[in-house]
Design a protein around this motif. Structure first.
Motif, PDB file in Angstrom:
ATOM      1  N   LEU A 332       0.837  -1.207   0.000  1.00  0.00           N
ATOM      2  CA  LEU A 332       0.000   0.000   0.000  1.00  0.00           C
ATOM      3  C   LEU A 332       0.868   1.253   0.000  1.00  0.00           C
ATOM      4  O   LEU A 332       0.686   2.153  -0.829  1.00  0.00           O
ATOM      5  CB  LEU A 332      -0.936  -0.021   1.209  1.00  0.00           C
ATOM      6  N   PHE A 333       1.849   1.310   0.896  1.00  0.00           N
ATOM      7  CA  PHE A 333       2.719   2.483   0.977  1.00  0.00           C
ATOM      8  C   PHE A 333       3.593   2.624  -0.264  1.00  0.00           C
ATOM      9  O   PHE A 333       3.883   3.735  -0.701  1.00  0.00           O
ATOM     10  CB  PHE A 333       3.578   2.425   2.235  1.00  0.00           C
ATOM     11  N   SER A 334       4.011   1.515  -0.847  1.00  0.00           N
ATOM     12  CA  SER A 334       4.813   1.565  -2.072  1.00  0.00           C
ATOM     13  C   SER A 334       4.032   2.201  -3.211  1.00  0.00           C
ATOM     14  O   SER A 334       4.510   3.132  -3.877  1.00  0.00           O
ATOM     15  CB  SER A 334       5.245   0.147  -2.452  1.00  0.00           C
ATOM     16  N   GLY A 335       2.826   1.711  -3.432  1.00  0.00           N
ATOM     17  CA  GLY A 335       2.003   2.272  -4.498  1.00  0.00           C
ATOM     18  C   GLY A 335       1.570   3.696  -4.224  1.00  0.00           C
ATOM     19  O   GLY A 335       1.515   4.536  -5.136  1.00  0.00           O
ATOM     20  N   LEU A 336       1.282   3.991  -2.952  1.00  0.00           N
ATOM     21  CA  LEU A 336       0.865   5.340  -2.577  1.00  0.00           C
ATOM     22  C   LEU A 336       1.990   6.337  -2.808  1.00  0.00           C
ATOM     23  O   LEU A 336       1.763   7.435  -3.360  1.00  0.00           O
ATOM     24  CB  LEU A 336       0.436   5.353  -1.113  1.00  0.00           C
ATOM     25  N   ALA A 337       3.210   5.990  -2.408  1.00  0.00           N
ATOM     26  CA  ALA A 337       4.343   6.898  -2.599  1.00  0.00           C
ATOM     27  C   ALA A 337       4.567   7.195  -4.068  1.00  0.00           C
ATOM     28  O   ALA A 337       4.794   8.347  -4.462  1.00  0.00           O
ATOM     29  CB  ALA A 337       5.603   6.292  -1.973  1.00  0.00           C
ATOM     30  N   ALA A 338       4.511   6.166  -4.899  1.00  0.00           N
ATOM     31  CA  ALA A 338       4.709   6.363  -6.333  1.00  0.00           C
ATOM     32  C   ALA A 338       3.653   7.294  -6.915  1.00  0.00           C
ATOM     33  O   ALA A 338       3.961   8.211  -7.693  1.00  0.00           O
ATOM     34  CB  ALA A 338       4.671   5.012  -7.049  1.00  0.00           C
ATOM     35  N   GLU A 354      10.950  -1.246   7.138  1.00  0.00           N
ATOM     36  CA  GLU A 354      10.256  -1.953   6.066  1.00  0.00           C
ATOM     37  C   GLU A 354       9.444  -0.977   5.221  1.00  0.00           C
ATOM     38  O   GLU A 354       9.390  -1.100   3.990  1.00  0.00           O
ATOM     39  CB  GLU A 354       9.339  -3.026   6.665  1.00  0.00           C
ATOM     40  N   THR A 355       8.818  -0.007   5.869  1.00  0.00           N
ATOM     41  CA  THR A 355       8.050   1.004   5.137  1.00  0.00           C
ATOM     42  C   THR A 355       8.955   1.833   4.243  1.00  0.00           C
ATOM     43  O   THR A 355       8.617   2.145   3.100  1.00  0.00           O
ATOM     44  CB  THR A 355       7.296   1.922   6.113  1.00  0.00           C
ATOM     45  N   SER A 356      10.130   2.190   4.747  1.00  0.00           N
ATOM     46  CA  SER A 356      11.089   2.958   3.951  1.00  0.00           C
ATOM     47  C   SER A 356      11.509   2.179   2.712  1.00  0.00           C
ATOM     48  O   SER A 356      11.604   2.734   1.612  1.00  0.00           O
ATOM     49  CB  SER A 356      12.315   3.314   4.789  1.00  0.00           C
ATOM     50  N   GLY A 357      11.770   0.889   2.896  1.00  0.00           N
ATOM     51  CA  GLY A 357      12.125   0.060   1.752  1.00  0.00           C
ATOM     52  C   GLY A 357      11.020   0.026   0.718  1.00  0.00           C
ATOM     53  O   GLY A 357      11.275   0.103  -0.497  1.00  0.00           O
ATOM     54  N   ALA A 358       9.788  -0.073   1.187  1.00  0.00           N
ATOM     55  CA  ALA A 358       8.650  -0.102   0.267  1.00  0.00           C
ATOM     56  C   ALA A 358       8.505   1.218  -0.484  1.00  0.00           C
ATOM     57  O   ALA A 358       8.256   1.238  -1.692  1.00  0.00           O
ATOM     58  CB  ALA A 358       7.370  -0.403   1.047  1.00  0.00           C
ATOM     59  N   VAL A 359       8.680   2.329   0.219  1.00  0.00           N
ATOM     60  CA  VAL A 359       8.554   3.649  -0.410  1.00  0.00           C
ATOM     61  C   VAL A 359       9.633   3.866  -1.460  1.00  0.00           C
ATOM     62  O   VAL A 359       9.358   4.290  -2.592  1.00  0.00           O
ATOM     63  CB  VAL A 359       8.598   4.758   0.658  1.00  0.00           C
ATOM     64  N   VAL A 360      10.878   3.570  -1.103  1.00  0.00           N
ATOM     65  CA  VAL A 360      11.985   3.789  -2.038  1.00  0.00           C
ATOM     66  C   VAL A 360      11.827   2.901  -3.268  1.00  0.00           C
ATOM     67  O   VAL A 360      12.097   3.329  -4.394  1.00  0.00           O
ATOM     68  CB  VAL A 360      13.335   3.544  -1.339  1.00  0.00           C
ATOM     69  N   SER A 361      11.369   1.670  -3.059  1.00  0.00           N
ATOM     70  CA  SER A 361      11.129   0.787  -4.198  1.00  0.00           C
ATOM     71  C   SER A 361       9.989   1.321  -5.057  1.00  0.00           C
ATOM     72  O   SER A 361      10.053   1.275  -6.293  1.00  0.00           O
ATOM     73  CB  SER A 361      10.804  -0.630  -3.710  1.00  0.00           C
ATOM     74  N   GLY A 362       8.950   1.833  -4.403  1.00  0.00           N
ATOM     75  CA  GLY A 362       7.799   2.337  -5.144  1.00  0.00           C
ATOM     76  C   GLY A 362       8.131   3.512  -6.031  1.00  0.00           C
ATOM     77  O   GLY A 362       7.638   3.601  -7.168  1.00  0.00           O
ATOM     78  N   ILE A 363       8.970   4.423  -5.562  1.00  0.00           N
ATOM     79  CA  ILE A 363       9.309   5.599  -6.371  1.00  0.00           C
ATOM     80  C   ILE A 363      10.453   5.313  -7.334  1.00  0.00           C
ATOM     81  O   ILE A 363      10.856   6.190  -8.096  1.00  0.00           O
ATOM     82  CB  ILE A 363       9.677   6.800  -5.472  1.00  0.00           C
ATOM     83  N   LYS A 364      10.963   4.063  -7.289  1.00  0.00           N
ATOM     84  CA  LYS A 364      11.999   3.601  -8.228  1.00  0.00           C
ATOM     85  C   LYS A 364      13.267   4.458  -8.171  1.00  0.00           C
ATOM     86  O   LYS A 364      13.871   4.769  -9.197  1.00  0.00           O
ATOM     87  CB  LYS A 364      11.446   3.538  -9.655  1.00  0.00           C
ATOM     88  N   ALA A 365      13.652   4.828  -6.956  1.00  0.00           N
ATOM     89  CA  ALA A 365      14.917   5.553  -6.778  1.00  0.00           C
ATOM     90  C   ALA A 365      16.070   4.566  -6.897  1.00  0.00           C
ATOM     91  O   ALA A 365      15.986   3.440  -6.421  1.00  0.00           O
ATOM     92  CB  ALA A 365      14.951   6.222  -5.410  1.00  0.00           C
ATOM     93  N   SER A 366      17.141   4.976  -7.544  1.00  0.00           N
ATOM     94  CA  SER A 366      18.301   4.094  -7.697  1.00  0.00           C
ATOM     95  C   SER A 366      19.496   4.558  -6.864  1.00  0.00           C
ATOM     96  O   SER A 366      20.333   3.750  -6.472  1.00  0.00           O
ATOM     97  CB  SER A 366      18.715   4.005  -9.166  1.00  0.00           C
ATOM     98  N   ALA A 367      19.579   5.877  -6.594  1.00  0.00           N
ATOM     99  CA  ALA A 367      20.687   6.403  -5.795  1.00  0.00           C
ATOM    100  C   ALA A 367      20.203   7.608  -5.000  1.00  0.00           C
ATOM    101  O   ALA A 367      19.377   8.397  -5.475  1.00  0.00           O
ATOM    102  CB  ALA A 367      21.858   6.797  -6.684  1.00  0.00           C
ATOM    103  N   LEU A 368      20.711   7.746  -3.783  1.00  0.00           N
ATOM    104  CA  LEU A 368      20.308   8.818  -2.885  1.00  0.00           C
ATOM    105  C   LEU A 368      21.538   9.598  -2.440  1.00  0.00           C
ATOM    106  O   LEU A 368      22.531   9.013  -2.000  1.00  0.00           O
ATOM    107  CB  LEU A 368      19.595   8.248  -1.652  1.00  0.00           C
ATOM    108  N   GLU A 369      21.455  10.929  -2.565  1.00  0.00           N
ATOM    109  CA  GLU A 369      22.537  11.796  -2.103  1.00  0.00           C
ATOM    110  C   GLU A 369      22.299  12.145  -0.632  1.00  0.00           C
ATOM    111  O   GLU A 369      21.171  12.393  -0.226  1.00  0.00           O
ATOM    112  CB  GLU A 369      22.581  13.061  -2.962  1.00  0.00           C
TER     113      GLU A 369
END
Length: 414
Positions: A332-338, A354-369
């Motif tokens: 839910l959080f993955s799709g919502l973030a995207a 776990e929520t952070s992992g779902a969010v980052v996966s949902g928005i398809k981020a590959s690298a974070l500064e």
């Protein structure tokens, strides 16, 4: 790259990335193992690379496979040392994954004795006589005994680790650590193929452990272990530039820790909020379109949360099963973030690994500064190539005002 980190969850990755950045290392956090071995075309140049995995609660064989792939990639980038970053509360089960992954990495890298220390004194995590404390409370009495996925009921992490690995587990006591790096090295000269739990109750202890780790191929620990490592590479602290974004914002919370529940209660008094119920998600009674419309329509950054107390979590897990309940909320959080990013949201504050992992996966981020510190262990993050700023908070981190503090730093800067 000089130093490589393999983190077993997303918040832990940003936690240690902050420590390395504040110590002066140009640090980039990667979401999973990058597909390419050539970073020159991406414009990414760093001293330390932190690979975020979601391996803490995976089956041990999957965690080993993903961690070895991360290690191979980091070594291919020139890393001289690998840190296996675990939670400062040693979150795991009797099956793993700290022991199995550490053993597999050590065998791959050729490390004979692995120093293991999850201590992070600034956040109240200390190791003494082989026991892990949260503040002045044993781990097993800190609330972690009620964790829905990795309940920690044994504070003696020597025993915890011994149940997870076929390697012998020794202990380096605090009185040895106080004598300095040379004494730690002498104590670590045990039989081939072993792990040593190292006591640490102050940052000075971690600095000594860091010096003792110079030249080692592998170290396992919490983010605090990073305090003493950059100096081994001749790096000194310097200011890292940061520019925030003041676009639309949202707070998403899936953590059920006592600290996060307090932060949710506090923020609800100041901003619009919606509670996400597991039964509504599984039953299909929640409209994603309505949730997105409600979120975007708010004048103040709203809070959407699924942060129940331990008794409620237990009842939900008994009804639907642990894995099904967790997956429902994460999806839910993955799709919502995207969807919210597509709708123009530029700041997202997330509570829970776990929520952070779902969010980052949902928005398809590959690298974070890595940006400035919001709270101990929590940096501001910018998604590379996007006008999107994130804060990924481990459940137990931050004070009562964390959500407001994070929104401020992501917007106006530190």
């Amino acid at each position: 790259m000089k130093l490589g980190v393999i983190a077993d969850d997303f918040t832990g990755a940003s936690d240690i990335a902050l420590m390395l950045s504040e110590a002066g290392m140009q640090t980039v956090q990667f979401v999973g193992v990058p597909a390419s071995n050539n970073l020159s075309g991406s414009g990414i140049n760093c001293d330390a690379g932190v690979i975020s995995l979601k391996s803490r609660t995976e089956p041990a064989e999957d965690a080993i496979r993903h961690s070895l792939a991360a290690s191979d990639w980091l070594i291919s980038q020139g890393c001289e040392q690998i840190v296996f970053k675990v939670c400062s509360t040693f979150d795991s089960t009797d099956e793993g994954n700290i022991g199995p992954v550490t053993q597999a990495l050590a065998e791959r890298l050729g490390e004979q004795t692995v120093l293991v220390c999850p201590a992070f004194p600034e956040n109240g995590r200390t190791v003494y006589q082989g026991h892990l404390f949260v503040g002045d409370t044993l781990l097993s009495e800190s609330g972690m005994q009620n964790h829905p996925l990795t309940p920690m009921r044994d504070p003696d992490i020597r025993r915890v680790l011994s149940r997870q690995t076929t390697w012998p587990v020794s202990h380096i006591p605090h009185k040895t650590v106080q004598l300095g790096a040379a004494s730690i090295l002498d104590a670590a000269k045990t039989e081939t193929g072993s792990m040593a739990i190292v006591d640490a109750i102050t940052d000075e202890d971690l600095i000594a452990i860091g010096k003792a780790a110079a030249g080692r191929r592998l170290v396992t620990g919490g983010s605090g272990i990073a305090i003493g490592l950059p100096a081994n590479f001749g790096v000194t602290p310097h200011h890292q530039a940061w520019t925030g974004t003041n676009g639309k914002a949202v707070v998403l919370s899936g953590s059920c820790s006592s600290a996060t529940r307090g932060q949710v209660k506090h923020y609800k008094q100041k901003a619009p909020s919606r509670e996400i119920m597991v039964e509504d998600v599984i039953g299909g009674w929640l409209s994603m379109e309505e949730l997105i419309e409600w979120t975007i329509s708010q004048d103040e950054p709203p809070l959407l949360y699924s942060s129940a107390d331990p008794e409620t979590v237990s009842q939900v897990q008994q009804r639907f099963g642990r894995d099904k309940s967790a997956s429902a909320i994460e999806n839910l959080f993955s799709g919502l973030a995207a969807a919210l990013v597509d709708a123009g949201v530029e700041r997202i504050v997330v509570a829970g690994g776990e929520t952070s992992g779902a969010v980052v996966s949902g928005i398809k981020a590959s690298a974070l500064e890595i940006g400035p510190r919001i709270a101990p262990g929590v940096p501001a993050l910018r998604v590379a190539g996007q006008p999107l700023a994130l804060a990924l908070k481990s459940g137990n981190f931050g004070g009562p005002d964390f959500f407001e503090d994070a929104l401020h730093v992501l917007g106006a800067g530190s």
